[in-house]
Design a protein around this motif. Structure first.
Motif, PDB file in Angstrom:
ATOM      1  N   ALA A  40       0.805  -1.223   0.000  1.00 41.49           N
ATOM      2  CA  ALA A  40       0.000   0.000   0.000  1.00 41.49           C
ATOM      3  C   ALA A  40       0.831   1.263   0.000  1.00 41.49           C
ATOM      4  O   ALA A  40       0.330   2.346  -0.208  1.00 41.49           O
ATOM      5  N   CYS A  41       2.140   1.154   0.241  1.00 43.54           N
ATOM      6  CA  CYS A  41       2.946   2.338   0.509  1.00 43.54           C
ATOM      7  C   CYS A  41       3.706   2.782  -0.729  1.00 43.54           C
ATOM      8  O   CYS A  41       4.921   2.772  -0.758  1.00 43.54           O
ATOM      9  N   SER A  42       3.026   3.187  -1.784  1.00 41.46           N
ATOM     10  CA  SER A  42       3.664   3.593  -3.016  1.00 41.46           C
ATOM     11  C   SER A  42       3.875   5.088  -3.077  1.00 41.46           C
ATOM     12  O   SER A  42       4.599   5.585  -3.919  1.00 41.46           O
ATOM     13  N   THR A  43       3.216   5.840  -2.176  1.00 36.88           N
ATOM     14  CA  THR A  43       3.331   7.291  -2.160  1.00 36.88           C
ATOM     15  C   THR A  43       3.814   7.726  -0.795  1.00 36.88           C
ATOM     16  O   THR A  43       3.448   7.144   0.202  1.00 36.88           O
ATOM     17  N   ASN A  69     -13.988   5.615   6.507  1.00 31.25           N
ATOM     18  CA  ASN A  69     -12.635   5.131   6.240  1.00 31.25           C
ATOM     19  C   ASN A  69     -12.681   3.613   6.102  1.00 31.25           C
ATOM     20  O   ASN A  69     -12.304   2.877   7.014  1.00 31.25           O
ATOM     21  N   SER A  70     -13.187   3.165   4.990  1.00 32.96           N
ATOM     22  CA  SER A  70     -13.370   1.727   4.789  1.00 32.96           C
ATOM     23  C   SER A  70     -12.036   0.992   4.718  1.00 32.96           C
ATOM     24  O   SER A  70     -11.953  -0.177   5.103  1.00 32.96           O
ATOM     25  N   GLU A  71     -10.990   1.673   4.249  1.00 32.67           N
ATOM     26  CA  GLU A  71      -9.686   1.012   4.126  1.00 32.67           C
ATOM     27  C   GLU A  71      -9.124   0.627   5.494  1.00 32.67           C
ATOM     28  O   GLU A  71      -8.670  -0.503   5.700  1.00 32.67           O
ATOM     29  N   LEU A  72      -9.164   1.568   6.448  1.00 32.07           N
ATOM     30  CA  LEU A  72      -8.652   1.264   7.780  1.00 32.07           C
ATOM     31  C   LEU A  72      -9.557   0.276   8.504  1.00 32.07           C
ATOM     32  O   LEU A  72      -9.075  -0.625   9.205  1.00 32.07           O
ATOM     33  N   ASP A 120      -3.454  13.769  11.287  1.00 37.30           N
ATOM     34  CA  ASP A 120      -2.749  13.106  10.190  1.00 37.30           C
ATOM     35  C   ASP A 120      -2.498  11.631  10.420  1.00 37.30           C
ATOM     36  O   ASP A 120      -2.317  10.875   9.473  1.00 37.30           O
ATOM     37  N   LEU A 121      -2.462  11.200  11.680  1.00 44.10           N
ATOM     38  CA  LEU A 121      -2.074   9.826  12.007  1.00 44.10           C
ATOM     39  C   LEU A 121      -3.100   9.157  12.914  1.00 44.10           C
ATOM     40  O   LEU A 121      -3.695   9.803  13.770  1.00 44.10           O
ATOM     41  N   THR A 122      -3.273   7.863  12.706  1.00 42.60           N
ATOM     42  CA  THR A 122      -4.067   7.037  13.609  1.00 42.60           C
ATOM     43  C   THR A 122      -3.241   5.811  13.948  1.00 42.60           C
ATOM     44  O   THR A 122      -2.850   5.060  13.047  1.00 42.60           O
ATOM     45  N   LEU A 158      -2.811   9.705   3.259  1.00 46.26           N
ATOM     46  CA  LEU A 158      -2.503   8.782   2.172  1.00 46.26           C
ATOM     47  C   LEU A 158      -3.342   7.513   2.228  1.00 46.26           C
ATOM     48  O   LEU A 158      -3.326   6.722   1.291  1.00 46.26           O
ATOM     49  N   LYS A 159      -4.043   7.307   3.365  1.00 42.78           N
ATOM     50  CA  LYS A 159      -4.867   6.116   3.558  1.00 42.78           C
ATOM     51  C   LYS A 159      -4.037   4.848   3.361  1.00 42.78           C
ATOM     52  O   LYS A 159      -4.382   3.961   2.566  1.00 42.78           O
ATOM     53  N   THR A 160      -2.956   4.773   4.109  1.00 46.20           N
ATOM     54  CA  THR A 160      -2.064   3.625   3.995  1.00 46.20           C
ATOM     55  C   THR A 160      -1.376   3.365   5.323  1.00 46.20           C
ATOM     56  O   THR A 160      -1.106   4.306   6.080  1.00 46.20           O
TER      57      THR A 160
END
Length: 264
Positions: free
Chosen positions: A21-24, A77-80, A133-135, A164-166
């Motif tokens: 997931a960490c491309s950016t 935030n469906s991704e998290l 910014d962070l969770t 970034l949702k990652t």
């Protein structure tokens, strides 16, 4: 039902998900760790809702396997939300032959089909730190097998970039080329912690042979510093639970990427 140490498969699963997931990457000119206290920063954090339930194997009478979940949903935030669900399921780590369940619902179906009558699984997720910014989510598992002397517990952190949702793996938080000095700081903190234990002072050489230092893998960003957490039996006997080492940000300048250091 055969259970393995739950943190091993979870570490592989979380690392794979995080790296894919960490491309950016965020700008290195922006600090994602405010200087405010945790109470202040959490007011700006993501919205959460509780997901709590206790289930007993359907149709079972007498002594029955049990499942308790105290988790979180992140509305919008469906991704998290999905990552927390999948990661908690991975923390159960039921035998190499398990069918690769992808979330709690699939795990529960498998669990009822394979559990012994007195087995229990307890899974939880809580926000350990959050700001705009962070969770940072701490996942915990407790697995109690029929006939075992005690349960198997484990914990893992998810450091989530809200923008970034990652998820952020270790090598995204640590500056390039700084893993070795970072682990040396962890080693120093570990040595200080061991030196504070009466059990270790009685026979330090014997303690070090039995419970040698282990490099940090499970880390969580907080308002005070970088938290390193270990599972039972990793660096200490079961009676000492899950040891935590806190590395203040003042020690981490030049080691963490600037994004993950307070601006001041």
């Amino acid at each position: 039902m055969t259970l393995q140490r739950p943190y091993q498969l979870l570490l592989i699963g979380l690392t794979t998900m995080a790296l894919s997931a960490c491309s950016t990457t965020p700008s290195s000119n922006i600090s994602l760790i405010p200087t405010q206290t945790q109470d202040q920063t959490e007011k700006d954090g993501v919205f959460t809702q509780s997901l709590n339930y206790k289930h007993v194997k359907p149709g079972c009478t007498g002594e029955c396997p049990r499942l308790e979940v105290k988790s979180l949903i992140f509305p919008g935030n469906s991704e998290l939300t999905k990552l927390v669900d999948e990661s908690l399921a991975h923390m159960t780590v039921i035998s190499d032959r398990h069918p690769g369940y992808r979330g709690l619902k699939e795990f529960e179906d498998y669990y009822w089909a394979t559990a012994n009558n007195r087995d229990e699984v307890h899974l939880s997720a809580r926000t350990r730190y959050r700001n705009r910014d962070l969770t940072v989510v701490e996942l915990s598992s407790g697995i109690y097998m029929t006939g075992a002397a005690h349960g198997i517990t484990a914990s893992r952190f998810i450091n989530w970039d809200n923008r970034l949702k990652t998820p952020l793996p270790l090598d995204r938080i640590i500056a390039p080329g700084k893993i070795k000095p970072f682990q040396e700081l962890v080693r120093q903190a570990h040595n200080n912690w061991v030196s504070s234990l009466s059990e270790a002072r009685e026979d330090r050489a014997g303690w070090d042979r039995m419970w040698p230092f282990q490099p940090a893998q499970n880390i969580g960003l907080t308002d005070q510093g970088l938290l390193v957490k270990y599972d039972p039996y990793e660096i200490a006997p079961y009676s000492l639970g899950q040891p935590e080492l806190l590395l203040p940000y003042s020690q981490l300048r030049g080691i963490l990427r600037p994004d993950y250091l307070p601006a001041n």
